[in-house]
Design an enzyme around this catalytic site. Sequence first.
Site, PDB file in Angstrom:
ATOM      1  NE  ARG A 137      -4.298  -1.240   0.358  1.00 45.62           N
ATOM      2  CZ  ARG A 137      -5.340  -1.298   1.180  1.00 45.62           C
ATOM      3  NH1 ARG A 137      -5.487  -0.424   2.128  1.00 45.62           N
ATOM      4  NH2 ARG A 137      -6.235  -2.237   1.009  1.00 45.62           N
TER       5      ARG A 137
ATOM      6  NE  ARG B 108      -7.114   5.750   2.887  1.00 50.48           N
ATOM      7  CZ  ARG B 108      -7.948   4.936   3.514  1.00 50.48           C
ATOM      8  NH1 ARG B 108      -9.119   5.372   3.897  1.00 50.48           N
ATOM      9  NH2 ARG B 108      -7.603   3.704   3.778  1.00 50.48           N
TER      10      ARG B 108
ATOM     11  NE  ARG C 256      -9.713   8.130  -1.789  1.00 55.80           N
ATOM     12  CZ  ARG C 256     -10.991   8.305  -1.582  1.00 55.80           C
ATOM     13  NH1 ARG C 256     -11.556   9.453  -1.876  1.00 55.80           N
ATOM     14  NH2 ARG C 256     -11.734   7.327  -1.091  1.00 55.80           N
TER      15      ARG C 256
ATOM     16  CG  ASP D 134      -9.182  -2.457  -4.201  1.00 58.18           C
ATOM     17  OD1 ASP D 134      -8.560  -1.883  -3.296  1.00 58.18           O
ATOM     18  OD2 ASP D 134      -9.995  -3.380  -3.985  1.00 58.18           O
TER      19      ASP D 134
ATOM     20  CE1 TYR E  68     -13.524  -6.648   1.387  1.00 57.23           C
ATOM     21  CE2 TYR E  68     -11.902  -8.284   0.716  1.00 57.23           C
ATOM     22  CZ  TYR E  68     -12.247  -7.191   1.478  1.00 57.23           C
ATOM     23  OH  TYR E  68     -11.342  -6.636   2.336  1.00 57.23           O
TER      24      TYR E  68
HETATM   25  O1  CP3 Z   1       0.068  -1.523  -2.507  1.00 57.33           O
HETATM   26  C1  CP3 Z   1      -0.212  -0.580  -3.284  1.00 57.33           C
HETATM   27  O2  CP3 Z   1       0.270   0.570  -3.187  1.00 57.33           O
HETATM   28  C2  CP3 Z   1      -1.125  -0.867  -4.456  1.00 57.33           C
HETATM   29  C3  CP3 Z   1      -2.477  -0.573  -4.273  1.00 57.33           C
HETATM   30  C4  CP3 Z   1      -3.427  -1.492  -3.520  1.00 57.33           C
HETATM   31  C5  CP3 Z   1      -4.650  -1.005  -3.002  1.00 57.33           C
HETATM   32  N1  CP3 Z   1      -5.387  -2.044  -2.580  1.00 57.33           N
HETATM   33  C6  CP3 Z   1      -5.034   0.407  -2.978  1.00 57.33           C
HETATM   34  C7  CP3 Z   1      -6.077   0.849  -2.045  1.00 57.33           C
HETATM   35  C8  CP3 Z   1      -3.423  -2.874  -3.325  1.00 57.33           C
HETATM   36  C9  CP3 Z   1      -2.337  -3.892  -3.629  1.00 57.33           C
HETATM   37  C10 CP3 Z   1      -4.683  -3.212  -2.731  1.00 57.33           C
HETATM   38  C11 CP3 Z   1      -5.083  -4.585  -2.424  1.00 57.33           C
HETATM   39  C12 CP3 Z   1      -6.276  -4.812  -1.609  1.00 57.33           C
HETATM   40  N2  CP3 Z   1      -7.482  -4.166  -1.667  1.00 57.33           N
HETATM   41  C13 CP3 Z   1      -6.397  -5.861  -0.652  1.00 57.33           C
HETATM   42  C14 CP3 Z   1      -5.342  -6.865  -0.352  1.00 57.33           C
HETATM   43  C15 CP3 Z   1      -4.293  -6.317   0.514  1.00 57.33           C
HETATM   44  C16 CP3 Z   1      -4.700  -6.139   1.930  1.00 57.33           C
HETATM   45  O3  CP3 Z   1      -4.664  -4.963   2.364  1.00 57.33           O
HETATM   46  O4  CP3 Z   1      -5.008  -7.116   2.602  1.00 57.33           O
HETATM   47  C17 CP3 Z   1      -7.688  -5.778  -0.096  1.00 57.33           C
HETATM   48  C18 CP3 Z   1      -8.259  -6.687   0.994  1.00 57.33           C
HETATM   49  C19 CP3 Z   1      -8.370  -4.728  -0.760  1.00 57.33           C
HETATM   50  C20 CP3 Z   1      -9.774  -4.298  -0.569  1.00 57.33           C
HETATM   51  C21 CP3 Z   1      -9.800  -2.936  -0.037  1.00 57.33           C
HETATM   52  N3  CP3 Z   1      -9.528  -1.807  -0.794  1.00 57.33           N
HETATM   53  C22 CP3 Z   1     -10.138  -2.515   1.279  1.00 57.33           C
HETATM   54  C23 CP3 Z   1     -10.518  -3.432   2.409  1.00 57.33           C
HETATM   55  C24 CP3 Z   1     -10.038  -1.114   1.281  1.00 57.33           C
HETATM   56  C25 CP3 Z   1     -10.410  -0.189   2.402  1.00 57.33           C
HETATM   57  C26 CP3 Z   1      -9.390  -0.234   3.475  1.00 57.33           C
HETATM   58  C27 CP3 Z   1      -8.908   1.139   3.788  1.00 57.33           C
HETATM   59  O5  CP3 Z   1      -7.698   1.277   3.920  1.00 57.33           O
HETATM   60  O6  CP3 Z   1      -9.741   2.067   3.891  1.00 57.33           O
HETATM   61  C28 CP3 Z   1      -9.624  -0.709  -0.002  1.00 57.33           C
HETATM   62  C29 CP3 Z   1      -9.373   0.677  -0.456  1.00 57.33           C
HETATM   63  C30 CP3 Z   1      -7.991   0.989  -0.905  1.00 57.33           C
HETATM   64  N4  CP3 Z   1      -7.263   0.224  -1.768  1.00 57.33           N
HETATM   65  C31 CP3 Z   1      -7.256   2.170  -0.594  1.00 57.33           C
HETATM   66  C32 CP3 Z   1      -6.069   2.087  -1.320  1.00 57.33           C
HETATM   67  C33 CP3 Z   1      -4.971   3.112  -1.383  1.00 57.33           C
HETATM   68  C34 CP3 Z   1      -7.741   3.332   0.259  1.00 57.33           C
HETATM   69  C35 CP3 Z   1      -8.728   4.034  -0.597  1.00 57.33           C
HETATM   70  C36 CP3 Z   1      -8.924   5.497  -0.352  1.00 57.33           C
HETATM   71  O7  CP3 Z   1      -9.764   5.857   0.488  1.00 57.33           O
HETATM   72  O8  CP3 Z   1      -8.296   6.298  -1.068  1.00 57.33           O
END
Ligand code: CP3
Length: 355
Positions: A27, A31, A40, A77, A154
């Site tokens: 990640r 943010r 964003r 994502d 999911y």
């Molecule tokens: O690693 C990176 O920089 C690449 C980007 C990346 C994101 N999501 C961006 C993201 C990757 C590799 C993911 C994978 C992902 N997404 C997973 C597997 C990894 C893990 O964390 O276990 C999962 C379960 C998801 C599903 C997901 N997407 C969730 C549960 C959330 C919300 C959690 C949160 O932090 O609020 C997201 C949103 C998300 N995906 C964000 C980012 C940067 C935050 C979104 C935002 O509000 O801008």
Amino acid sequence: MGQIKNTRILDVLKGSPVDRTPVWIMRQAGRYLPEYKKTRKKAGSFINLCKSPDLASEVTLQPIERFNLDAAIIFSDILTIPDAMGLELKFKDNHGPYFDNPLDDISNVQNLNDNDIDTKLNYVSEAIIETKKKLNNEIPLIGFSGSPWTLSTYMIEGSATKEFRKVRSKIYNDKKMLQTLNQKLVNAISNYLIMQVKAGANILMIFDSWGGLLNTENYINFSLDPMKKIIEKLRKNELTKKIPVILFTKGGGNWLKQITDSGCDAIGLDWTVELSAARKTVGENICLQGNLDPCALHGTKESIKNAASKVMDSYGFGHKHIFNLGHGIDQYVDPDNLEFLINHVKEYSKRYHQN
Ligand code: CP3
């Protein structure tokens, strides 16, 4: 395509020696970076950001410009696949991603379309092509997907729930539904990963964020086995047969031996696992990635240094470790602390790489 200049992670994955431990952060585009928040905002929503190749590429490069990392990971994502298969992905701020109509039974699964993933997820392809251009072969680019089990959670729960009762119950009361879903996901994910390599991804990572919810038998049958099938498909494809695969099961510390046999090149570890013990379990033929507790980044500089050093000490001498956190970096981390961590890893790890 030209030669990549910084090959540390690729070298580690191949088993070649390196001068220090390579480092990237799960990640890393997120943010905690003010510039991410700005982009964003420009995109209007998280989903728009994922679906705009220009902006997705922009945020992919933000942590690279700041920190000098050893790899970039394409911004996207894991839930773009269910979206492409027909479950419309939605996102609520401070709540996360969700689906309005989660899967209830096998007829819902039969309605999902696991074909034409390349066309539907062409925006990811475009983001990768654009990012590769801008990276100018300085560092490798990681492509990724969720695991079939993690996507199933999911798709069946509708969002990340506390107990995951619905999806875990399906194992006992509707196995057929899960198996049918797994088949479709294996197909869609394999094609998606191949598409990413076609576009320029150099390494692939499978995120099995919820595999740790299962007991051993169910983990093997419903999480590891489908991931193994994906790796087999990648190995049979001319384009992807030599592309390194990192497999990360959060909470998978009990199954490292079985994960080793999946055919992956590296295992991602969360922070509950002791690296030295994991290394003994998996042997010397596979790489390990991880595993600093992401909350360590909320400590003082001194405590960050100590916690990170312990991770490197635990792995010890050897060239098969990629430094990372044990899970994604959270939004409250001060980017200066991350910079401090990365610099410390680069400096401190040299002692473990003297020939
Ligand atoms: O690693 C990176 O920089 C690449 C980007 C990346 C994101 N999501 C961006 C993201 C990757 C590799 C993911 C994978 C992902 N997404 C997973 C597997 C990894 C893990 O964390 O276990 C999962 C379960 C998801 C599903 C997901 N997407 C969730 C549960 C959330 C919300 C959690 C949160 O932090 O609020 C997201 C949103 C998300 N995906 C964000 C980012 C940067 C935050 C979104 C935002 O509000 O801008």
